[in-house]
Design a protein around this motif. Structure first.
Motif: not given
Length: 551
Positions: A265-280, A368-377
């Protein structure tokens, strides 16, 4: 009512509610699996879709049906079954909430599916702006979330009733875990609810000309990463509590299990930016902070791995294992209720390693945005989670229907799990390899840039098609097993599997159920991680979004 000495059973009215969820799960599994098969065949360059069906159309079907619908229906059904069994049968009010939630989710699923199938919502399961779907698609997803809130409310009511009747005692472990997952779900879905209701719906209805794109993505990923743990925690419930019962062992530690769930609960929610590391538009310092918070999630995962393998080793040595790894031979490899989820546990090891790559500042830029991410998923939700859900269904469905898992079905279930492991090795392995070479995710073969580079990826796309075909065969086998367990297996009594805590384990502190403390800390972490960045996103948005508004 159970007679003295009879096997304890789930209340038959609650069993009907849970089975309604399971019917949706396995129907959608077949539909989503077929869409996934078509997707990898198209990406291989060997198949063209008929009747003008678009690649992104089937990609959206595959993602929404499997990642959102199958998981949510199974999780809500499984958690309601565990609460009814361990905390007491549902009251009429709980059951009413459960059924209202089920029908809202089903209606919402039908609305979203209709929009996807008519090609009015080919926006992928992330429904990223500036892609725009029909308003009925967003409304359908909203109903799915609201319906899940109703099911969560029934779970929390059952927990509160048990605590009131048993003051000063720790709640049943499975009930506690279900409440933790429901609470996390309530907190994280607030983000996507705000996105849909205040941004996407008004935008799709033409009420506003445009929306703040970065704000919408930030709200989505506030929800999107905890969504992964909403999928994962029910698998952890099975690993912690069900698997020890299957192998004849005791739960290693009740306290450790509860602590790991609280940490999620504590660590899973305030972490969304790691999906946006390459977004300005997001300050790098805040991205780095959330990367650090993301890595803290490794702690409860390691705790879980330790508890599981401590359970396996301790039990193995108690029944005669002597050598360092002799306990491995003592595990019931011929029991699909153990072996199929165990394959999922093993898959979570490389999946976790891939997650560390995805969440890292520098390494993320490679994949980032390669099919590696899909494989991880596909290793996380597609293997660790789904195989555990399948393993649970091998005993839960016959328990609900008053039937038994026969030796023949058990052998078929083992085949199903092995097929899944082989298929996913081909498909996910090829995705990871192609991703390292730069192959993009979410792209059809015909849209790859550069003929020479696309040719380099062809062997990996063919391997994905082979793996996807094997996975679809595994899905067909799984659906056949479900039909057998639901309608044709011999009548009998299948035990509802709930493990007992080891007598040597330390007593469980009641602080784990101090919800004011844990929710307070969670709120502080969320405010710390998001308040200043979100104000920056809104104030520094380009026109016409400038100003304190979401559009």
């Amino acid at each position: 009512m159970n007679t003295p000495g009879a096997m304890k059973k789930l209340d038959r009215r609650d069993a009907k509610l849970v089975m309604a969820h399971m019917y949706v799960v396995f129907t959608c599994l077949l539909v989503g699996g077929l869409a996934g098969l078509l997707q990898v065949l198209v990406r291989s360059g060997k198949v063209t879709l008929p009747a003008g069906i678009g690649y992104y159309q089937i990609l959206t079907v595959h993602g929404v049906i499997l990642a959102l619908v199958v998981t949510t229906f199974f999780i809500m059904g499984f958690m309601q079954a565990t609460v009814s069994f361990t905390a007491g049968a549902y009251s009429n009010a709980q059951r009413r909430l459960g059924w209202i939630g089920f029908w809202l989710m089903l209606i919402g699923t039908a609305m979203a599916a209709a929009m996807i199938l008519t090609n009015k919502a080919s926006v992928l399961y992330t429904f990223y702006a500036p892609l725009q779907a029909h308003a009925l698609y967003y409304l359908g997803l909203t109903l799915v979330i609201v319906g899940s809130w109703m099911g969560g409310a029934a779970i929390i009511i059952g927990y509160r009733r048990w605590k009131k009747a048993n003051p000063g005692k720790p709640s049943p472990l499975l009930t506690f875990m279900s409440v933790v997952n429901s609470v996390m779900w309530y907190v994280c879905t607030l983000g996507v609810a705000v996105e849909v209701l205040l941004q996407l719906l008004p935008w799709s209805l033409g009420m506003v000309d445009g929306i703040n794109i970065l704000a919408s993505r930030t709200l989505f990923w506030y929800f999107g990463h905890p969504l992964v743990y909403f999928w994962l925690l029910p698998a952890y419930m099975a690993w912690y509590v069900v698997i020890p019962k299957v192998i004849g062992a005791k739960i290693f530690s009740d306290s450790l299990a509860r602590m790991s769930f609280i940490l999620f609960i504590l660590f899973s929610i305030p972490v969304g930016f790691h999906h946006q590391l390459l977004e300005p538009g997001i300050d790098p310092a805040w991205k780095f902070l959330q990367v650090v918070l993301t890595f803290l999630v490794v702690i409860p995962s390691f705790m879980t791995a330790f508890a599981l393998f401590a359970t396996f080793e301790k039990h193995g040595r108690q029944i005669g294992a002597k050598s360092l790894f002799g306990w491995l031979k003592k595990l019931p490899w011929g029991d699909a209720r153990f072996t199929v989820p165990f394959i999922g546990m093993l898959a979570f090891i490389p999946a976790g390693a891939g997650g560390i790559v995805n969440a890292s500042h520098q390494m993320n830029q490679v994949v980032h945005n390669t099919i590696w991410v899909t494989g991880h998923f596909h290793l996380t939700v597609g293997t660790a989670v789904l195989l555990t859900f399948f393993g649970v269904s091998f005993w839960l469905v016959p328990h609900l229907t008053g039937r038994v898992l026969t030796k023949k079905m058990n052998k078929l279930a083992l085949v199903q799990g092995i097929l899944w492991a082989v298929g996913m090795t081909f498909m996910s392995g090829a995705m990871h390899a192609a991703g390292l070479l730069g192959a993009p995710r979410r792209s059809a073969f015909s849209e790859y840039g550069g003929a020479a580079q696309a040719a380099e990826w062809i062997p990996y796309q063919i391997a994905q098609a082979v793996g996807g075909s094997i996975l679809f065969i595994s899905i067909i086998v799984m659906v056949c097993i479900f039909i057998n367990l639901a309608f044709f297996a011999p009548k009998g009594e299948q035990e509802f599997l709930v493990g007992e805590v080891d007598a040597d384990a330390e007593p469980t502190p009641l602080v784990y159920e101090n919800w004011k403390l844990w929710l307070g800390i969670t709120a502080l972490l969320i405010l710390f991680a998001y308040t200043i960045p979100f104000i920056d996103i809104i104030q520094n948005a380009p026109a016409p979004s400038k100003g304190f508004k979401l559009w």
